[in-house]
Motif scaffolding. Structure first.
Motif, PDB file in Angstrom:
ATOM      1  N   UNK A  51       0.836  -1.202   0.000  1.00 27.65           N
ATOM      2  CA  UNK A  51       0.000   0.000   0.000  1.00 27.65           C
ATOM      3  C   UNK A  51       0.872   1.255   0.000  1.00 27.65           C
ATOM      4  N   UNK A  52       1.979   1.219   0.729  1.00 29.37           N
ATOM      5  CA  UNK A  52       2.900   2.352   0.754  1.00 29.37           C
ATOM      6  C   UNK A  52       3.508   2.555  -0.633  1.00 29.37           C
ATOM      7  N   UNK A  53       3.859   1.475  -1.302  1.00 27.58           N
ATOM      8  CA  UNK A  53       4.398   1.570  -2.666  1.00 27.58           C
ATOM      9  C   UNK A  53       3.362   2.190  -3.609  1.00 27.58           C
ATOM     10  N   UNK A  54       2.110   1.811  -3.452  1.00 30.43           N
ATOM     11  CA  UNK A  54       1.043   2.385  -4.286  1.00 30.43           C
ATOM     12  C   UNK A  54       0.855   3.867  -3.973  1.00 30.43           C
ATOM     13  N   UNK A  55       0.934   4.228  -2.702  1.00 26.87           N
ATOM     14  CA  UNK A  55       0.843   5.632  -2.307  1.00 26.87           C
ATOM     15  C   UNK A  55       1.967   6.432  -2.967  1.00 26.87           C
ATOM     16  N   UNK A  56       3.172   5.877  -2.980  1.00 27.86           N
ATOM     17  CA  UNK A  56       4.318   6.551  -3.590  1.00 27.86           C
ATOM     18  C   UNK A  56       4.100   6.810  -5.079  1.00 27.86           C
ATOM     19  N   UNK A  57       3.302   5.988  -5.733  1.00 31.27           N
ATOM     20  CA  UNK A  57       3.045   6.143  -7.165  1.00 31.27           C
ATOM     21  C   UNK A  57       1.944   7.156  -7.488  1.00 31.27           C
ATOM     22  N   UNK A  58       1.244   7.638  -6.467  1.00 35.73           N
ATOM     23  CA  UNK A  58       0.189   8.622  -6.696  1.00 35.73           C
ATOM     24  C   UNK A  58       0.767   9.952  -7.151  1.00 35.73           C
ATOM     25  N   UNK A  59      -0.040  10.733  -7.811  1.00 33.11           N
ATOM     26  CA  UNK A  59       0.318  12.093  -8.181  1.00 33.11           C
ATOM     27  C   UNK A  59       0.568  12.887  -6.896  1.00 33.11           C
ATOM     28  N   UNK A  60       1.479  13.836  -6.975  1.00 31.70           N
ATOM     29  CA  UNK A  60       1.849  14.622  -5.794  1.00 31.70           C
ATOM     30  C   UNK A  60       0.645  15.300  -5.136  1.00 31.70           C
ATOM     31  N   UNK A  61      -0.310  15.790  -5.934  1.00 32.93           N
ATOM     32  CA  UNK A  61      -1.486  16.451  -5.353  1.00 32.93           C
ATOM     33  C   UNK A  61      -2.330  15.457  -4.549  1.00 32.93           C
TER      34      UNK A  61
ATOM     35  N   UNK B  26      -2.984  15.493  -0.378  1.00 29.29           N
ATOM     36  CA  UNK B  26      -4.347  15.442   0.139  1.00 29.29           C
ATOM     37  C   UNK B  26      -4.505  14.322   1.167  1.00 29.29           C
ATOM     38  N   UNK B  27      -3.853  13.179   0.922  1.00 35.76           N
ATOM     39  CA  UNK B  27      -3.972  12.021   1.804  1.00 35.76           C
ATOM     40  C   UNK B  27      -3.031  12.059   3.012  1.00 35.76           C
ATOM     41  N   UNK B  28      -1.917  12.729   2.879  1.00 35.96           N
ATOM     42  CA  UNK B  28      -0.871  12.692   3.912  1.00 35.96           C
ATOM     43  C   UNK B  28      -1.363  13.006   5.325  1.00 35.96           C
ATOM     44  N   UNK B  29      -2.209  14.024   5.528  1.00 36.77           N
ATOM     45  CA  UNK B  29      -2.653  14.314   6.896  1.00 36.77           C
ATOM     46  C   UNK B  29      -3.432  13.161   7.554  1.00 36.77           C
ATOM     47  N   UNK B  30      -3.962  12.267   6.754  1.00 41.00           N
ATOM     48  CA  UNK B  30      -4.721  11.142   7.302  1.00 41.00           C
ATOM     49  C   UNK B  30      -3.825   9.990   7.742  1.00 41.00           C
ATOM     50  N   UNK B  31      -2.557  10.046   7.402  1.00 42.08           N
ATOM     51  CA  UNK B  31      -1.624   8.977   7.740  1.00 42.08           C
ATOM     52  C   UNK B  31      -1.042   9.198   9.130  1.00 42.08           C
ATOM     53  N   UNK B  32      -0.705   8.097   9.785  1.00 41.30           N
ATOM     54  CA  UNK B  32      -0.106   8.198  11.120  1.00 41.30           C
ATOM     55  C   UNK B  32       1.276   8.844  11.024  1.00 41.30           C
ATOM     56  N   UNK B  33       1.740   9.367  12.135  1.00 42.32           N
ATOM     57  CA  UNK B  33       3.063   9.993  12.201  1.00 42.32           C
ATOM     58  C   UNK B  33       4.153   8.990  11.805  1.00 42.32           C
ATOM     59  N   UNK B  34       4.008   7.750  12.238  1.00 41.70           N
ATOM     60  CA  UNK B  34       4.991   6.713  11.914  1.00 41.70           C
ATOM     61  C   UNK B  34       5.061   6.428  10.425  1.00 41.70           C
ATOM     62  N   UNK B  35       3.907   6.381   9.770  1.00 43.26           N
ATOM     63  CA  UNK B  35       3.869   6.145   8.324  1.00 43.26           C
ATOM     64  C   UNK B  35       4.422   7.369   7.592  1.00 43.26           C
ATOM     65  N   UNK B  36       4.079   8.569   8.057  1.00 45.13           N
ATOM     66  CA  UNK B  36       4.628   9.777   7.437  1.00 45.13           C
ATOM     67  C   UNK B  36       6.153   9.790   7.540  1.00 45.13           C
ATOM     68  N   UNK B  37       6.680   9.377   8.683  1.00 46.52           N
ATOM     69  CA  UNK B  37       8.127   9.296   8.877  1.00 46.52           C
ATOM     70  C   UNK B  37       8.738   8.261   7.931  1.00 46.52           C
ATOM     71  N   UNK B  38       8.052   7.155   7.746  1.00 49.13           N
ATOM     72  CA  UNK B  38       8.525   6.112   6.833  1.00 49.13           C
ATOM     73  C   UNK B  38       8.553   6.631   5.400  1.00 49.13           C
ATOM     74  N   UNK B  39       7.532   7.387   5.016  1.00 44.81           N
ATOM     75  CA  UNK B  39       7.487   7.971   3.675  1.00 44.81           C
ATOM     76  C   UNK B  39       8.621   8.973   3.472  1.00 44.81           C
ATOM     77  N   UNK B  40       8.929   9.751   4.496  1.00 48.18           N
ATOM     78  CA  UNK B  40      10.058  10.681   4.418  1.00 48.18           C
ATOM     79  C   UNK B  40      11.355   9.917   4.184  1.00 48.18           C
ATOM     80  N   UNK B  41      11.495   8.786   4.868  1.00 41.37           N
ATOM     81  CA  UNK B  41      12.679   7.955   4.715  1.00 41.37           C
ATOM     82  C   UNK B  41      12.785   7.436   3.282  1.00 41.37           C
ATOM     83  N   UNK B  42      11.677   6.980   2.735  1.00 39.67           N
ATOM     84  CA  UNK B  42      11.676   6.456   1.371  1.00 39.67           C
ATOM     85  C   UNK B  42      11.957   7.548   0.347  1.00 39.67           C
TER      86      UNK B  42
END
Length: 118
Positions: A15-25, A29-45
Motif C-alpha cells: 500500500x505504501x508503494x502504491x501511495x508513492x506512485x500517486x500524483x503529488x497532489x 491530500x492524503x498525507x494528513x490522514x496517515x499516522x506519524x509513523x507512516x509519514x516518517x517512513x514515507x520521508x525515509x523512502x
C-alpha cells in the motif's frame, strides 16, 4: 520498534508503494490522514529515492535511531516494497522521479560551485 508495528509496516508495504506512485497532489491530500509513523517512513523512502544512503546518513537526516531505520526498511522489504539493502546502505527502487531539495544535496552543490569559482 515494537513487533506489532513492524508487522503492521510489513503488511502495509505494498500500500505504501502504491501511495508513492500517486500524483503529488493526491499524496498531499492524503498525507494528513496517515499516522506519524507512516509519514516518517514515507520521508525515509523519499530520502533514499534519488541515491543510496547509509543507515547512519538516513538516521541523521531524519533525527531517528539507526536501529529504527534498519528495522523499518527491513519490514518494508519483507512486505514486498521494492528496496535494495546492503549491510550499510539503502536505496528505494521507485520508478517515479523525486524532486526534493535536501540540505545535504544543497550543501554539496554549493561546495562544488564555490570550488569552481575559486
Amino acid at each position: 520498534m515494537e513487533d506489532a508495528y513492524r508487522e503492521k509496516l510489513k503488511d502495509l508495504a505494498i500500500a505504501i508503494a502504491k501511495y508513492q506512485d500517486l500524483d503529488e497532489s493526491e499524496r498531499q491530500w492524503l498525507k494528513p490522514m496517515l499516522s506519524k509513523g507512516i509519514q516518517n517512513t514515507l520521508e525515509m523512502l523519499d530520502l533514499i529515492a534519488d541515491r543510496p544512503m547509509t543507515f547512519e546518513e538516513i538516521a541523521i537526516e531524519l533525527d531517528i535511531s539507526i536501529s529504527t531505520v534498519t528495522q523499518k526498511l527491513n519490514a518494508l522489504l519483507d512486505g514486498g516494497y521494492p528496496l535494495t539493502l546492503t549491510d550499510k546502505t539503502a536505496f528505494a527502487e521507485t520508478g517515479r522521479p523525486r524532486k526534493l531539495a535536501r540540505k545535504s544535496d544543497l550543501k554539496k552543490k554549493l561546495t562544488k560551485l564555490l570550488e569552481e569559482l575559486e
